[in-house]
Design a protein around this motif. Structure first.
Motif, PDB file in Angstrom:
ATOM      1  N   ALA A   1       0.862   2.614   0.772  1.00  0.00           N
ATOM      2  CA  ALA A   1       1.256   1.484   0.587  1.00  0.00           C
ATOM      3  C   ALA A   1       0.569   0.353  -0.017  1.00  0.00           C
ATOM      4  CB  ALA A   1       1.909   0.856   1.966  1.00  0.00           C
ATOM      5  N   LEU A   2      -0.899   0.281   0.309  1.00  0.00           N
ATOM      6  CA  LEU A   2      -1.736  -0.839  -0.182  1.00  0.00           C
ATOM      7  C   LEU A   2      -2.074  -0.199  -1.611  1.00  0.00           C
ATOM      8  CD1 LEU A   2      -3.490  -3.014   0.127  1.00  0.00           C
ATOM      9  CD2 LEU A   2      -5.270  -1.723   1.438  1.00  0.00           C
ATOM     10  N   THR A   3      -2.681   1.092  -1.770  1.00  0.00           N
ATOM     11  CA  THR A   3      -2.952   1.197  -3.322  1.00  0.00           C
ATOM     12  C   THR A   3      -1.793   1.161  -4.198  1.00  0.00           C
ATOM     13  OG1 THR A   3      -2.506   3.654  -2.518  1.00  0.00           O
ATOM     14  CG2 THR A   3      -4.745   3.101  -2.226  1.00  0.00           C
ATOM     15  N   GLN A   4      -0.558   1.665  -3.661  1.00  0.00           N
ATOM     16  CA  GLN A   4       0.658   1.460  -4.468  1.00  0.00           C
ATOM     17  C   GLN A   4       0.737  -0.063  -5.038  1.00  0.00           C
ATOM     18  OE1 GLN A   4       3.771   3.783  -2.853  1.00  0.00           O
ATOM     19  NE2 GLN A   4       3.140   5.433  -3.623  1.00  0.00           N
ATOM     20  N   SER A   5       0.810  -0.984  -3.862  1.00  0.00           N
ATOM     21  CA  SER A   5       1.099  -2.264  -4.158  1.00  0.00           C
ATOM     22  C   SER A   5       0.136  -2.955  -5.043  1.00  0.00           C
ATOM     23  CB  SER A   5       1.237  -3.070  -3.012  1.00  0.00           C
ATOM     24  OG  SER A   5       0.026  -2.832  -1.998  1.00  0.00           O
ATOM     25  N   PHE A   6      -1.386  -2.344  -4.784  1.00  0.00           N
ATOM     26  CA  PHE A   6      -2.464  -2.938  -5.819  1.00  0.00           C
ATOM     27  C   PHE A   6      -2.080  -2.499  -7.234  1.00  0.00           C
ATOM     28  CE2 PHE A   6      -6.587  -1.972  -7.563  1.00  0.00           C
ATOM     29  CZ  PHE A   6      -7.342  -3.343  -7.615  1.00  0.00           C
ATOM     30  N   SER A   7      -1.693  -1.172  -7.300  1.00  0.00           N
ATOM     31  CA  SER A   7      -1.352  -0.554  -8.798  1.00  0.00           C
ATOM     32  C   SER A   7      -0.239  -1.391  -9.458  1.00  0.00           C
ATOM     33  CB  SER A   7      -1.392   0.774  -8.705  1.00  0.00           C
ATOM     34  OG  SER A   7      -2.189   1.690  -8.173  1.00  0.00           O
TER      35      SER A   7
ATOM     36  N   SER B   1      10.485  10.656   7.292  1.00  0.00           N
ATOM     37  CA  SER B   1       9.451  11.507   6.086  1.00  0.00           C
ATOM     38  C   SER B   1       8.184  10.252   6.158  1.00  0.00           C
ATOM     39  CB  SER B   1       9.998  11.630   4.921  1.00  0.00           C
ATOM     40  OG  SER B   1      10.371  10.118   4.270  1.00  0.00           O
ATOM     41  N   LEU B   2       6.875  10.923   5.810  1.00  0.00           N
ATOM     42  CA  LEU B   2       5.571  10.260   5.794  1.00  0.00           C
ATOM     43  C   LEU B   2       5.086  10.609   4.503  1.00  0.00           C
ATOM     44  CD1 LEU B   2       3.574   8.502   7.295  1.00  0.00           C
ATOM     45  CD2 LEU B   2       2.865  10.631   8.122  1.00  0.00           C
ATOM     46  N   PRO B   3       4.858   9.638   3.671  1.00  0.00           N
ATOM     47  CA  PRO B   3       4.114   9.734   2.373  1.00  0.00           C
ATOM     48  C   PRO B   3       2.448  10.304   2.602  1.00  0.00           C
ATOM     49  CG  PRO B   3       4.664   7.832   2.240  1.00  0.00           C
ATOM     50  CD  PRO B   3       5.203   8.356   3.793  1.00  0.00           C
ATOM     51  N   LEU B   4       2.078  11.214   1.979  1.00  0.00           N
ATOM     52  CA  LEU B   4       0.648  11.360   2.249  1.00  0.00           C
ATOM     53  C   LEU B   4       0.000  11.701   0.828  1.00  0.00           C
ATOM     54  CD1 LEU B   4       0.181  13.920   5.415  1.00  0.00           C
ATOM     55  CD2 LEU B   4      -0.084  11.754   5.257  1.00  0.00           C
ATOM     56  N   MET B   5      -1.035  10.881   0.616  1.00  0.00           N
ATOM     57  CA  MET B   5      -1.586  10.956  -0.594  1.00  0.00           C
ATOM     58  C   MET B   5      -2.999  11.743  -0.710  1.00  0.00           C
ATOM     59  SD  MET B   5      -2.665   7.937  -3.427  1.00  0.00           S
ATOM     60  CE  MET B   5      -4.067   7.324  -3.331  1.00  0.00           C
ATOM     61  N   GLU B   6      -3.192  12.494  -1.608  1.00  0.00           N
ATOM     62  CA  GLU B   6      -4.339  13.508  -1.717  1.00  0.00           C
ATOM     63  C   GLU B   6      -5.643  12.566  -1.610  1.00  0.00           C
ATOM     64  OE1 GLU B   6      -6.291  16.476  -4.813  1.00  0.00           O
ATOM     65  OE2 GLU B   6      -4.392  15.799  -5.211  1.00  0.00           O
TER      66      GLU B   6
ATOM     67  N   THR C   1      -2.191  13.743  -6.224  1.00  0.00           N
ATOM     68  CA  THR C   1      -0.717  14.052  -5.776  1.00  0.00           C
ATOM     69  C   THR C   1      -0.271  13.446  -4.460  1.00  0.00           C
ATOM     70  OG1 THR C   1      -1.252  15.950  -5.016  1.00  0.00           O
ATOM     71  CG2 THR C   1      -0.717  16.206  -6.852  1.00  0.00           C
ATOM     72  N   THR C   2       1.199  13.158  -4.438  1.00  0.00           N
ATOM     73  CA  THR C   2       1.523  12.676  -2.841  1.00  0.00           C
ATOM     74  C   THR C   2       2.611  13.868  -2.623  1.00  0.00           C
ATOM     75  OG1 THR C   2       1.030  10.501  -3.662  1.00  0.00           O
ATOM     76  CG2 THR C   2       2.855  10.914  -1.962  1.00  0.00           C
ATOM     77  N   VAL C   3       2.534  13.977  -1.263  1.00  0.00           N
ATOM     78  CA  VAL C   3       3.827  14.861  -0.590  1.00  0.00           C
ATOM     79  C   VAL C   3       4.215  14.104   0.518  1.00  0.00           C
ATOM     80  CG1 VAL C   3       2.620  17.137  -1.131  1.00  0.00           C
ATOM     81  CG2 VAL C   3       2.035  15.936   1.069  1.00  0.00           C
ATOM     82  N   TYR C   4       5.487  14.681   0.819  1.00  0.00           N
ATOM     83  CA  TYR C   4       6.230  13.859   1.752  1.00  0.00           C
ATOM     84  C   TYR C   4       6.293  15.071   2.987  1.00  0.00           C
ATOM     85  CZ  TYR C   4       7.076  10.095  -1.082  1.00  0.00           C
ATOM     86  OH  TYR C   4       7.071   8.978  -1.973  1.00  0.00           O
ATOM     87  N   VAL C   5       5.996  14.516   4.308  1.00  0.00           N
ATOM     88  CA  VAL C   5       6.080  15.418   5.270  1.00  0.00           C
ATOM     89  C   VAL C   5       6.973  14.966   6.419  1.00  0.00           C
ATOM     90  CG1 VAL C   5       3.800  16.412   5.060  1.00  0.00           C
ATOM     91  CG2 VAL C   5       4.082  14.513   6.465  1.00  0.00           C
TER      92      VAL C   5
ATOM     93  N   ARG D   1      -2.514   5.388 -12.514  1.00  0.00           N
ATOM     94  CA  ARG D   1      -3.068   6.662 -11.980  1.00  0.00           C
ATOM     95  C   ARG D   1      -4.699   6.526 -11.784  1.00  0.00           C
ATOM     96  NH1 ARG D   1      -0.895  11.067 -16.243  1.00  0.00           N
ATOM     97  NH2 ARG D   1      -1.757   9.459 -17.649  1.00  0.00           N
ATOM     98  N   ALA D   2      -5.046   5.282 -12.253  1.00  0.00           N
ATOM     99  CA  ALA D   2      -6.818   5.198 -11.948  1.00  0.00           C
ATOM    100  C   ALA D   2      -6.955   5.037 -10.477  1.00  0.00           C
ATOM    101  CB  ALA D   2      -7.124   3.810 -12.762  1.00  0.00           C
ATOM    102  N   VAL D   3      -6.156   4.382  -9.833  1.00  0.00           N
ATOM    103  CA  VAL D   3      -6.353   4.072  -8.358  1.00  0.00           C
ATOM    104  C   VAL D   3      -6.447   5.435  -7.680  1.00  0.00           C
ATOM    105  CG1 VAL D   3      -6.144   2.758  -6.066  1.00  0.00           C
ATOM    106  CG2 VAL D   3      -5.710   1.984  -8.537  1.00  0.00           C
ATOM    107  N   SER D   4      -7.734   5.827  -6.702  1.00  0.00           N
ATOM    108  CA  SER D   4      -7.500   6.875  -6.116  1.00  0.00           C
ATOM    109  C   SER D   4      -8.536   6.483  -4.767  1.00  0.00           C
ATOM    110  CB  SER D   4      -7.968   8.157  -6.927  1.00  0.00           C
ATOM    111  OG  SER D   4      -9.400   7.748  -7.037  1.00  0.00           O
TER     112      SER D   4
END
Length: 1510
Positions: A1228-1234, A1294-1299, A1270-1274, A1245-1248
């Motif tokens: 959530a933090l990385t997406q809001s920053f991007s 569902s819970l998003p998990l980022m690589e 990549t991001t998956v939802y578990v 795509r720069a933020v990882s």
């Protein structure tokens, strides 16, 4: 009570005799053993019932509980929150019962087998460490019995538990001999204040007793209480391990079932035809206005009880005509009138002006327009005002009729106009006073027709959910209703009636405005404002005017009782009918009985009291007829409360306490047919001993909900069905919304309303009954009667009961809490149902209806929004929630032979992956470049540090660094007299001094340990950590700057630690001028290069050993992954003290030769844009930061992106922005920053993220080449069972998990089962194991425990590849082969981190990760800025930081409890509300939950509020 029990027995024979005389064929005599309707057949029996039976029952139930006192721990409340501050008002808590309970529970627990003996030993040890074994220390994690003893105890514990808890590094925090462990923090923090542990003197519990080690005792008290037997849980089951199906309610085989015959519809008496009844109500008005113009119609009172105005029938007629004429002819133009016959207009009149309302209402009837009476809007935000506006809009209202005084009193805009209220249509306000109206022409007369099916008026109705509906009443229904009331009440011309009720709707309108005019009666209207001043006013007016009839509510009778004080001049003998408008409410019987008891001596006759039942849809449903026969007593029934919850009329022979006494509301109305149907499903007729919804078939009812045809069909067009499936009549019935039954003799009994019905675990409870029980607990001592709301909220697929009451201001905290506890006991005993939440709010704070009652739906809305601001809250989820899924039973693991085939596990590819090959190192010189000081190669590249206001604060080339390091090496050897291998603590702020000191140590052959310096403003908290690392690392010397040197020896430092025990301190501001004779070169690459000390996320301080070989391999791996060549510029905004942050800051630029721009994160607290400005200014392509830096930028620059863009900030050249962390990526933090900085050119795509841990400081790092993260939802529920199930985005749970970035070159990882150590398959959850040349060599411990080292750093798989040596990261995750391709053309394996094993909480047999619960909690309310959870004695403790006023603290308790139940199926044991900055966070932005736990248990948090959920 004995007297009453004797009465019950003595009346049985009389009862049976009377039954046989009942002429009703429909009643089944065989049911009487099951039906307990005790009808008292003479006045003496009624009088024996005078004490309130329900109050006695409640008190008796509570008496039973007195022996086994409920040990509910009182909430702790900050003094500023405690309403009652006088210490004299408090009594110390009774501790005797608590200590006995503790003794008994401990005794029981010894014999209880447990699944995890290791964890119990650990808990026992932790509690000893926290509370101190020999001395009364305030230390949270240490004792004063000497360091080595603590260390050996810890070593023993760790040795016992390392098999259970594989990944826990040794906690060396207990080594320190006298000071509590404190936490690493970002320095100079302005956004987060350092934890104020130790301020416990500012705290006191709600009972006024200062807090000193009270938390642990209270939690023990809570645990003891929760261990007591409670209601058996409902049947539970699973379909699959991770498919947690919640309880599907199974019917109780012992529940009572109706056994009677099917009821027959009850027909009321025939509506008589009286010759002089008018053909319409307007015709009646015309008749009396012309025949008896001087006859009084309505007398209004002022607030002193004096007659204010007498409206005669003549004035009513002429003024109504004037209003009718003006409505039709003076609004709009002749061609386009605003109002035509049939249009709707709203009537807005205050409750003290019935005359103006009456004129306007009849004016509308004469003009054939439809009046919609509503309440006066006092403010733009009145409770329910918006919903009223929706009703007016749907009715097409454009004109509002009002009085002059009301118009002047409405809120105005600065220009003097009435503003448009929220949700309201635009209205023309029209004043109906005669002086403002034109006189109608002499030849104009209203057209008076006979009553027809046109709509006469619309009455508003507020539903359970707060929505407002308009019930339409036709002219024929209006007239027929007046006729039916006239017949039932025996009204005659010129009778006087006193009306206390609201004249705009319901009983007050029907009797005081409509039926009164039909019969030319005189109404004395008592306004609510007068009742507030003088509750006896209505009785005085009955005496003064010798009124025959009075319309009141039980509230008015109750107030009169309280206020009467032996008034001598009261004579109620003129009354022939006292209509009790809310007589259908079950607890109105106590007011009726008490009123009769007091005023019987004043001439009041028993048969005068006439309760009635009504509803907006069916108008008057039933009314008790006035009789002259005092020997004909009213009927009443004593019903089993348990039976009622199943909708059945039953006797409770075992328990006389749980009964409900109800009075009849008389007979069915003249001309009507009544039956009762099942409340749910198809409208099937009830049985004779079954409770159902009363339905009425009559002309005198409402006809529809205006504009809502679907809802109208369900309510106004019901055809009751017999058991054979046929309708009982061809005419439709109307649902009244009342629950009840028809008793012997056609008497109607109402036991509640559909709107007040709460279905909890399949049983029906009525809100009014719960209110009655709550009020019967020491009535009116702590809360206000009538200021109590009961409603249900849906939590975890069932309804939960919530009680909200207004607390009297003179109640102490302890009194209120005791009352709440007693209410819980009473409701549990009487109703056999648990209360989910009981909240007390300050007096006069609940939203009110215009007549002063509680606005229920608005109260519920405030509760759900967290805007109720209670002053006391008691949550009881443990006792209420019985439909949780069954705790998981772990299955025995399958043996290796049956699962392993080649490279497949259980039919899936083994989950293993590796980074690129590290390749051959170019030359030996470069290999030694970092570790031997051969750094003169790259003389043209230099460091830049601290870009303050865009200028370089300090810079250094490699040559300058080399020369400075040589001088430091000389100083270490000459002044420090250090030998090869001695440890040196480097206590420096982030900067070039730190880098130079590090290389100086390497040149001298010493082992450096970088340590964060103490914070000047917070020495007491930060210095003990410095001291601990220096002692634990066995540093022979401490190097620092002159400024910090003074700080370490200051008076403040002496107060925090023993300054005499510091090792020699060297000040590097004054360096020698000469060079060393030779630079140390390690003989063996495996020699120790440096020690890396860090506080883990579980709060443990652990140091790892990094060899020279590992350090070189590490730097090379990062260089290859990120393509760091001499031409590169890299911006680093990280703390340089441990982990990957230290490596990037101090090592990588020397190894790779690139230019580093170093920005200390602490600088961002004064200038959040500093890092991004530097990235933009130097056109940086690669940058590294921490989550705390990213959060600072997101929060601090959120509103400044436009101005930054104007000033030229450009992030378009950034290709990698890596967040350095040791946790699951915060997506959530990385997406809001991007998203936030997308407009400034930042590529999404720069933020990882990266992944590091104690055993390997960097396992994954995104780098420049390779596919995007990549991001998956578990499925979150599957994760709790250690399974991975991929779901679609947006799926429930569902819970998003980022690589976590790409695996670094030279790194191999495998996913293994943490218990069996066997390899797992692709997409299976397990522990991440790592094999790499840059793994750490082991923990640096003070006692050198080899068993720990071998397990964490030298593990082998139990089957499969058993030769490779792996290091165990302690993190759970999974590998998944994606469709993407790596740089080498192979399919890419993505690593997803779920969480740390150390932090995971085992609850109910499932594994929960704190971050998931915390994310849910933070979403629960806008005031929650941060959250941390931990467990203690199997209780889940949730700590939330409040960003708001302290008054909001208690609002958070129900919201937090609800969200954790709903989303995680867990019951929160303790909710702690604290100030911002209390939750400790380390330099990487990771929460230190164990430190928080220790501080909480040691009473050092200074919480605003602590709630212990029952």
């Amino acid at each position: 009570m004995k007297c009453q029990e004797a009465l019950y027995i003595g009346e049985l024979d009389l009862l049976e005799t009377w039954i046989q005389l009942i002429p009703c064929l429909w009643f089944s005599l065989h049911l009487w053993p099951a039906v307990i309707l005790f009808f008292y057949l003479n006045t003496n029996l009624i009088l024996s019932f005078l004490p309130d039976v329900h109050t006695e029952a409640v008190q008796a139930a509570l008496a039973k509980h007195k022996e086994r006192k409920m040990a509910v721990p009182m909430p702790s409340k900050r003094r500023s929150l405690v309403v009652q501050t006088s210490m004299d008002a408090y009594t110390p808590p009774d501790t005797s019962s608590g200590s006995e309970d503790e003794g008994s529970v401990q005794g029981d627990s010894q014999g209880t087998p447990t699944s995890s003996q290791g964890s119990i030993n650990m808990e026992h040890w932790i509690s000893q460490a926290i509370h101190g074994s020999t001395t009364s220390t305030t230390s949270s994690s240490s004792t004063q019995s000497g360091g080595s003893g603590a260390a050996h105890r810890l070593a023993d514990v760790m040795a016992q538990t390392h098999i259970e808890n594989h990944s826990a590094p040794p906690d060396v925090t207990t080594y320190t001999s006298e000071h509590s462990i404190q936490v690493e923090r970002p320095q100079g923090s302005t956004a987060r204040v350092a934890p104020k542990y130790g301020n416990a003197e500012l705290m006191e519990t709600g009972d006024g007793v200062p807090v000193s080690s009270r938390v642990s005792a209270k939690i023990q008290q809570l645990v003891n209480t929760l261990k007591r037997p409670k209601r058996p849980p409902l049947r539970e089951f699973f379909v699959d391990d991770f498919e947690e199906l919640l309880e599907v309610q199974q019917p109780d085989p012992n529940q009572p079932k109706p056994e009677g015959a099917q009821m027959l519809a009850m027909r009321g008496e025939q509506l008589g035809v009286v010759t002089n009844w008018p053909p319409s109500l307007e015709a009646a008005l015309q008749r009396w206005g012309t025949i008896s113009p001087k006859a009084p119609c309505l007398t209004t009172m002022d607030t002193n009880g004096k007659p204010l105005y007498i409206l005669t029938y003549g004035k009513l007629w002429t003024r109504s005509m004037k209003v009718a004429y003006n409505i039709l002819h003076k609004l709009g133009t002749k061609q386009e009138p605003m109002v035509r016959p049939g249009d709707r207009v709203t009537l807005v009149f205050p409750n003290n002006d019935p005359a103006a309302f009456m004129v306007a209402f009849y004016g509308c009837l004469l003009a054939e327009v439809v009046p919609v009476p509503i309440e006066v809007p006092l403010t733009r935000k009145d409770a329910g005002s918006q919903q009223i506006g929706f009703l007016l809009g749907s009715c097409g209202v454009t004109v509002a009729l009002t009085s002059d005084a009301c118009h002047k009193g409405l809120p105005k805009s600065p220009t003097g106009e009435i503003p448009q209220f929220k949700g309201w249509p635009k209205l023309l306000w029209f004043v109906t006073e005669s002086k403002h109206l034109s006189k109608p022409p002499r030849d104009w007369f209203p057209h008076i027709k006979d009553a027809n099916n046109d709509t006469a008026y619309i009455e508003y109705k507020t539903c359970k959910d707060g929505s407002v509906l308009g019930v339409t009443v036709t002219r024929i229904a209006l007239l027929t209703h007046c006729q039916a009331l006239t017949q039932a009440c025996g009204y005659t011309e010129a009778e006087t009636i006193v009306n206390v009720l609201d004249f705009k709707k319901d009983v007050g309108l029907w009797h005081g405005i409509l039926t009164s005019v039909m019969n030319m009666m005189h109404v004395i209207s008592i306004p609510y404002s007068l009742m507030k001043v003088n509750p006896l006013s209505w009785i005085q007016k009955v005496c003064q005017y010798k009124a025959k009839v009075a319309c009141v509510k039980s509230r008015d009778m109750h107030w009169a009782l309280v206020a009467h004080r032996d008034q001598r001049d009261i004579n109620l003998s003129s009354l022939r009918m006292l209509i009790v408008a809310d007589g259908a409410n079950p607890w109105s019987i106590s007011s009726c009985d008490a009123f009769l008891n007091v005023f019987q001596s004043k001439g009041l006759r028993q048969e005068v009291i006439c309760p009635c039942a009504s509803s907006p849809e069916a108008l008057t449903v039933a009314i008790r007829r006035p009789t002259d026969d005092s020997n004909q007593p009213p009927g009443r029934g004593v019903l089993s409360m348990h039976g009622l919850t199943y909708g059945v009329i039953r006797v409770d022979s075992e328990e006389k306490l749980s009964v409900l006494t109800v009075q009849d509301v008389g007979l069915v109305m003249p001309g009507a047919i009544m039956c009762s149907v099942k409340p749910d499903g198809i409208p099937q007729l009830c049985k004779t001993d079954e409770i159902g919804e009363l339905c009425v078939c009559a002309i005198a009812t409402g006809t529809s909900y205006y504009g809502l045809s679907g809802m109208t069909k369900n309510t106004f067009e019901v055809f009751p069905m017999t058991s054979s499936g046929g309708p009982i009549t061809e005419y439709p019935f109307i649902r009244t919304g009342l629950l009840g039954f028809i008793g012997p003799g056609g008497l109607v009994f109402v036991i509640g309303k559909m709107d007040g019905l709460m279905v909890v675990s399949g049983r029906r409870h009525n809100a009014d009954d719960i209110v009655a029980t709550a009020l019967a607990v020491e009535p009116m001592k702590f809360v206000y009667r009538g200021r109590i709301a009961v409603f249900s909220v849906s939590v975890l697929h069932d309804e939960r009961i919530v009680i909200v009451a207004e607390q009297r201001p003179d109640s102490t905290e302890e009194d209120s809490f005791q009352w709440m506890s007693r209410v819980l006991q009473a409701i549990d005993s009487i109703h056999q149902v648990g209360v989910y939440c009981l909240a007390l709010v300050p007096a006069n704070t609940l939203p009110k209806t215009p007549l002063g009652g509680i606005h229920l739906s608005e109260t519920k809305q405030l509760f759900l929004e967290g805007s109720l601001h209670p002053c006391n809250v008691l949550m009881c989820p443990h006792t209420c929630v019985t439909n949780l899924p069954k705790p998981r039973q772990k299955q025995p693991e399958i043996g290796p032979a049956s699962v392993m085939v080649g490279n497949l596990v259980s039919g899936k590819r083994i989950a293993q992956a590796s980074g690129r090959d590290l390749g051959q190192i170019e030359d030996n010189d470069q290999a030694r470049k970092v570790t031997t000081g051969d750094i003169t190669v790259h003389t043209s590249y230099y460091f830049r540090i601290g870009l303050l206001h865009g200028t370089i604060a300090n810079s250094l080339t490699c040559v300058q660094l080399h020369k400075r390091a040589e001088k430091i090496a000389v100083m270490l050897m000459e002044r420090g007299h250090l030998q090869d291998g001695d440890h040196v603590a480097l206590v420096y702020p982030p900067g070039i001094d730190l880098i130079a000191a590090f290389y100086g140590c390497l040149y001298a052959g010493c082992v450096p340990i970088t340590v964060r310096p103490p914070h000047p403003q917070n020495i007491a908290t930060t210095l003990p950590t410095v001291k601990m690392i220096v002692e634990v690392s066995r540093s022979a010397c401490l190097m620092t700057t002159q400024l910090i040197c003074k700080l370490l020896r200051s008076r403040e430092a002496a107060a925090a630690v023993d300054v005499r025990t510091w090792p020699p301190v060297l000040d590097t501001d004054d360096l020698p001028k000469k060079r060393p004779a030779q630079i140390y070169k390690p003989s063996n690459p495996e020699t120790l290069a440096y020690l890396d000390f860090s506080v883990s996320t579980t709060g443990m301080l652990a140091g790892v050993k990094m060899s020279h070989a590992a350090t070189s391999a590490f730097c090379r791996s990062i260089k290859l992954q990120c393509e760091l060549y001499p031409s590169r510029e890299v911006a680093i905004c990280l703390d340089p003290y441990c982990g990957l942050g230290f490596v990037l800051w101090c090592l990588c630029s020397v190894y790779s030769g690139h230019q580093s721009i170093l920005i200390p994160p602490s600088e961002l607290e004064t200038n959040p844009a500093l890092w991004l400005l530097a990235v933009s200014q130097y056109k940086v392509r690669d940058t590294f930061c921490s989550y705390s830096v990213m959060e600072l930028c997101t929060k601090g620059l959120g509103s400044q992106t436009e101005s930054l863009k104007v000033s030229g900030l450009d992030l378009s050249r950034v290709r990698t922005c890596v967040v350095v962390a040791e946790e699951r990526p915060r997506i959530a933090l990385t997406q809001s920053f991007s998203k936030l900085f997308k407009d400034l050119g930042l590529h999404p795509r720069a933020v990882s993220t990266s992944l590091g841990c104690r055993v390997n400081l960097a396992i994954c790092l995104q780098g420049t080449s390779g596919p995007d993260p990549t991001t998956v939802y578990v499925d979150m529920r599957a994760l709790r069972h250690d399974r991975v199930r991929l779901v679609e985005r947006g799926s429930p749970h569902s819970l998003p998990l980022m690589e976590s970035g790409k695996i670094l070159p030279g790194v191999r990882i495998i996913i293994a089962n943490p218990e069996t150590k066997g390899p797992l398959g692709d997409s299976h959850l397990g522990e991440i194991w790592v094999h790499s040349t840059h793994n750490a060599s082991g923990y640096f411990t003070i006692y050198g425990d080899e068993s720990l080292q071998s397990d964490h750093f030298n593990s082998r798989l139990s089957f499969g590849d058993t030769q490779t040596i792996w290091a165990r990261t302690g993190y759970l995750g999974f590998l998944r082969r994606t469709e993407l391709t790596d740089a080498n053309g192979e399919r890419h394996d993505a690593l997803y981190v779920v969480g740390a094993l150390d932090e995971a909480m085992e609850l109910r047999g499932m594994r929960y990760h704190p971050i998931d619960i915390e994310t849910s909690v933070i979403r629960a309310h806008k005031s929650i800025t941060e959250c941390a959870v931990f467990t203690w004695t199997n209780l889940l403790v949730v700590v939330v930081e409040l960003d708001g006023s302290e008054q909001e603290a208690l609002d958070l308790v129900p919201l937090v409890t609800n969200v954790v139940l709903e989303e995680h199926y867990l019951i929160v044991g303790v909710v702690v509300v604290v100030d911002i900055g209390v939750i400790p966070i380390n330099s990487r932005g990771e929460k230190q939950r164990m430190h928080l736990r220790d501080g909480f248990l040691a009473d050092q948090l200074d919480p605003i509020y602590v709630a212990y959920n029952m």
